[in-house]
Design a protein around this motif. Sequence first.
Motif, PDB file in Angstrom:
ATOM      1  N   SER A 162       0.830  -1.214   0.000  1.00 15.32           N
ATOM      2  CA  SER A 162       0.000   0.000   0.000  1.00 15.32           C
ATOM      3  C   SER A 162       0.860   1.258   0.000  1.00 15.32           C
ATOM      4  CB  SER A 162      -0.930  -0.008   1.214  1.00 15.32           C
ATOM      5  OG  SER A 162      -1.761  -1.152   1.209  1.00 15.32           O
ATOM      6  N   GLY A 163       1.884   1.287   0.849  1.00 17.62           N
ATOM      7  CA  GLY A 163       2.744   2.463   0.923  1.00 17.62           C
ATOM      8  C   GLY A 163       3.494   2.706  -0.374  1.00 17.62           C
ATOM      9  N   THR A 164       3.937   1.632  -1.007  1.00 15.00           N
ATOM     10  CA  THR A 164       4.649   1.764  -2.278  1.00 15.00           C
ATOM     11  C   THR A 164       3.724   2.330  -3.355  1.00 15.00           C
ATOM     12  OG1 THR A 164       6.030  -0.129  -1.678  1.00 15.00           O
ATOM     13  CG2 THR A 164       6.017   0.529  -3.990  1.00 15.00           C
TER      14      THR A 164
ATOM     15  N   LEU B 117       1.083  10.232   7.936  1.00 16.60           N
ATOM     16  CA  LEU B 117       0.159  10.898   8.857  1.00 16.60           C
ATOM     17  C   LEU B 117      -1.285  10.522   8.550  1.00 16.60           C
ATOM     18  CD1 LEU B 117      -0.486  12.996  11.058  1.00 16.60           C
ATOM     19  CD2 LEU B 117      -0.470  14.746   9.260  1.00 16.60           C
ATOM     20  N   LEU B 118      -1.665  10.588   7.283  1.00 15.69           N
ATOM     21  CA  LEU B 118      -3.036  10.248   6.903  1.00 15.69           C
ATOM     22  C   LEU B 118      -3.331   8.779   7.155  1.00 15.69           C
ATOM     23  CD1 LEU B 118      -3.337  12.242   3.560  1.00 15.69           C
ATOM     24  CD2 LEU B 118      -4.574  12.710   5.684  1.00 15.69           C
ATOM     25  N   ALA B 119      -2.365   7.911   6.839  1.00 16.66           N
ATOM     26  CA  ALA B 119      -2.565   6.477   7.075  1.00 16.66           C
ATOM     27  C   ALA B 119      -2.785   6.203   8.558  1.00 16.66           C
ATOM     28  CB  ALA B 119      -1.364   5.692   6.552  1.00 16.66           C
ATOM     29  N   GLY B 120      -2.043   6.900   9.414  1.00 17.91           N
ATOM     30  CA  GLY B 120      -2.224   6.725  10.854  1.00 17.91           C
ATOM     31  C   GLY B 120      -3.593   7.183  11.315  1.00 17.91           C
ATOM     32  N   ARG B 121      -4.048   8.295  10.791  1.00 16.99           N
ATOM     33  CA  ARG B 121      -5.359   8.807  11.193  1.00 16.99           C
ATOM     34  C   ARG B 121      -6.486   7.883  10.744  1.00 16.99           C
ATOM     35  NH1 ARG B 121      -5.947  15.190  10.130  1.00 16.99           N
ATOM     36  NH2 ARG B 121      -7.985  14.668  11.020  1.00 16.99           N
ATOM     37  N   LEU B 122      -6.308   7.237   9.592  1.00 17.57           N
ATOM     38  CA  LEU B 122      -7.348   6.355   9.068  1.00 17.57           C
ATOM     39  C   LEU B 122      -7.133   4.887   9.440  1.00 17.57           C
ATOM     40  CD1 LEU B 122      -7.694   7.922   5.498  1.00 17.57           C
ATOM     41  CD2 LEU B 122      -9.222   8.243   7.450  1.00 17.57           C
ATOM     42  N   ASP B 123      -6.084   4.619  10.218  1.00 19.66           N
ATOM     43  CA  ASP B 123      -5.774   3.253  10.658  1.00 19.66           C
ATOM     44  C   ASP B 123      -5.541   2.321   9.467  1.00 19.66           C
ATOM     45  OD1 ASP B 123      -5.275   1.236  12.515  1.00 19.66           O
ATOM     46  OD2 ASP B 123      -7.378   0.637  12.635  1.00 19.66           O
ATOM     47  N   LEU B 124      -4.668   2.762   8.568  1.00 22.36           N
ATOM     48  CA  LEU B 124      -4.323   1.989   7.378  1.00 22.36           C
ATOM     49  C   LEU B 124      -2.897   1.472   7.512  1.00 22.36           C
ATOM     50  CD1 LEU B 124      -4.788   1.036   4.417  1.00 22.36           C
ATOM     51  CD2 LEU B 124      -3.915   3.278   3.691  1.00 22.36           C
ATOM     52  N   ASP B 125      -2.707   0.172   7.366  1.00 23.84           N
ATOM     53  CA  ASP B 125      -1.392  -0.465   7.427  1.00 23.84           C
ATOM     54  C   ASP B 125      -0.731  -0.353   6.053  1.00 23.84           C
ATOM     55  OD1 ASP B 125       0.853  -2.020   7.717  1.00 23.84           O
ATOM     56  OD2 ASP B 125      -0.204  -3.771   8.520  1.00 23.84           O
ATOM     57  N   LEU B 126       0.296   0.477   5.936  1.00 25.83           N
ATOM     58  CA  LEU B 126       0.954   0.710   4.655  1.00 25.83           C
ATOM     59  C   LEU B 126       1.839  -0.439   4.211  1.00 25.83           C
ATOM     60  CD1 LEU B 126       1.995   4.458   5.102  1.00 25.83           C
ATOM     61  CD2 LEU B 126       0.077   3.546   3.771  1.00 25.83           C
ATOM     62  N   SER B 127       2.100  -1.375   5.094  1.00 26.10           N
ATOM     63  CA  SER B 127       2.993  -2.481   4.742  1.00 26.10           C
ATOM     64  C   SER B 127       2.261  -3.635   4.065  1.00 26.10           C
ATOM     65  CB  SER B 127       3.712  -3.003   5.994  1.00 26.10           C
ATOM     66  OG  SER B 127       2.783  -3.625   6.881  1.00 26.10           O
ATOM     67  N   ARG B 128       0.928  -3.610   4.081  1.00 29.01           N
ATOM     68  CA  ARG B 128       0.180  -4.735   3.536  1.00 29.01           C
ATOM     69  C   ARG B 128       0.019  -4.617   2.027  1.00 29.01           C
ATOM     70  NH1 ARG B 128      -5.278  -6.006   6.529  1.00 29.01           N
ATOM     71  NH2 ARG B 128      -5.179  -7.629   4.916  1.00 29.01           N
TER      72      ARG B 128
ATOM     73  N   SER C 115      -9.102  -5.472   2.844  1.00 30.40           N
ATOM     74  CA  SER C 115     -10.566  -5.538   2.817  1.00 30.40           C
ATOM     75  C   SER C 115     -11.114  -4.344   2.058  1.00 30.40           C
ATOM     76  CB  SER C 115     -11.111  -5.530   4.244  1.00 30.40           C
ATOM     77  OG  SER C 115     -10.813  -4.274   4.866  1.00 30.40           O
ATOM     78  N   LYS C 116     -12.426  -4.343   1.778  1.00 32.43           N
ATOM     79  CA  LYS C 116     -13.051  -3.222   1.084  1.00 32.43           C
ATOM     80  C   LYS C 116     -12.846  -1.929   1.859  1.00 32.43           C
ATOM     81  CE  LYS C 116     -17.547  -1.315  -0.272  1.00 32.43           C
ATOM     82  NZ  LYS C 116     -16.995  -0.582  -1.410  1.00 32.43           N
ATOM     83  N   GLY C 117     -13.012  -1.990   3.171  1.00 33.26           N
ATOM     84  CA  GLY C 117     -12.847  -0.786   3.983  1.00 33.26           C
ATOM     85  C   GLY C 117     -11.437  -0.240   3.919  1.00 33.26           C
ATOM     86  N   ASN C 118     -10.429  -1.132   3.965  1.00 27.27           N
ATOM     87  CA  ASN C 118      -9.042  -0.679   3.918  1.00 27.27           C
ATOM     88  C   ASN C 118      -8.669  -0.160   2.532  1.00 27.27           C
ATOM     89  OD1 ASN C 118      -7.932  -0.954   6.581  1.00 27.27           O
ATOM     90  ND2 ASN C 118      -8.137  -3.164   6.348  1.00 27.27           N
ATOM     91  N   ARG C 119      -9.243  -0.725   1.489  1.00 28.38           N
ATOM     92  CA  ARG C 119      -9.006  -0.171   0.150  1.00 28.38           C
ATOM     93  C   ARG C 119      -9.614   1.224   0.043  1.00 28.38           C
ATOM     94  NH1 ARG C 119      -9.363  -5.217  -4.150  1.00 28.38           N
ATOM     95  NH2 ARG C 119      -8.370  -6.744  -2.790  1.00 28.38           N
ATOM     96  N   GLN C 120     -10.748   1.411   0.695  1.00 26.52           N
ATOM     97  CA  GLN C 120     -11.359   2.741   0.691  1.00 26.52           C
ATOM     98  C   GLN C 120     -10.449   3.737   1.420  1.00 26.52           C
ATOM     99  OE1 GLN C 120     -14.027   2.891  -1.094  1.00 26.52           O
ATOM    100  NE2 GLN C 120     -14.727   4.977  -0.800  1.00 26.52           N
TER     101      GLN C 120
END
Length: 326
Positions: A101-103, A122-133, A139-144
């Motif tokens: 995701s981060g790449t 910063l944005l990934a942290g606020r939205l609880d998104l794991d950039l390493s996955r 999931s649909k929510g994490n893709r959103q």
Amino acid sequence: MPPAIETVPPVIETRALTKRYGSNTALTSLDLVVQPGTVFGLIGPNGSGKTTTLRILLDIVRPTSGTAVVLGLSPRNGGAALRRRIGYIPGDLRLDGRIRSGTLLRHYAEISAPVPAGRIELLAGRLDLDLSRPVHTLSKGNRQKLGLVQAFMHDPDLLILDEPTSGLDPLVQREFLDLVREARAAGRTVLLSSHVLSEIQQAADVVAVLSLGRVVAQGDVSSLRLNRLRHVRASVSGTGPDVLHGELERAAGLKGTVTAQDGILHIQGTLEGGVDPFIKILAGYRVLDLSVEEPDLEESVLRLYGRPGENQAAPSPDADGRRAQP
């Protein structure tokens, strides 16, 4: 002579925008004006033309007739320079691949406007998104969430967001609304299309209601009365059904029935006059049961405004006090 007052041009302006797909008309003579630094909500039932409008503004599809201007430029002629000033998340977001995701976000950053250092994290942290996955494991929510990060990360002048909270849990939805408010506070403009009335209520300054490709009303949410429609069920004792039905019909706009069974009155129907007068009337009786539900957005729009060409309620004043044209 007094100095001339400088007027700021709108961020988005459409005139007589029409789009046909064969024999199907998606938009009919659509006029919209979105002022700088505002959150403009675009709402309506499925098939109302919301997504088509956004795609025309982004030059994903071309109008059959009419004009659109975005940030002072034609979407057709603005090219990459215009698109770099826009953050966009589509309603049918599709992301896949084994890339992390981060790449992927850093790749997007290289081809979009400059992204401040640390902004993605910063944005990934606020939205609880794991950039390493990897993207294909999300999931649909994490893709959103990934889509939201790419839309906001370069601090664009204009955000065009189509159903942006689809699949998000309530805590992340709240964080998203904070991001929208922060963008507005920074002078940026947001065009937000949503089926979620509560989302529009919390975020939008001005709302346009679309039905079958036409604007049927425009203004703020309270003036449009979308938040007044409620389904109600209640059981009370202490009066006759005809008396209570008359009170509720006159004061609360009840469209429904009041029936008597074993000395208990059962109320069922829809309120068009707001919850407050309904509750005040019931307070004079012994209330045994009460349920109040908000209908979905499609029902609210169609009940209050109908479809173009039907016998609609009178349009509400828009934000400037003018009457919205159907």
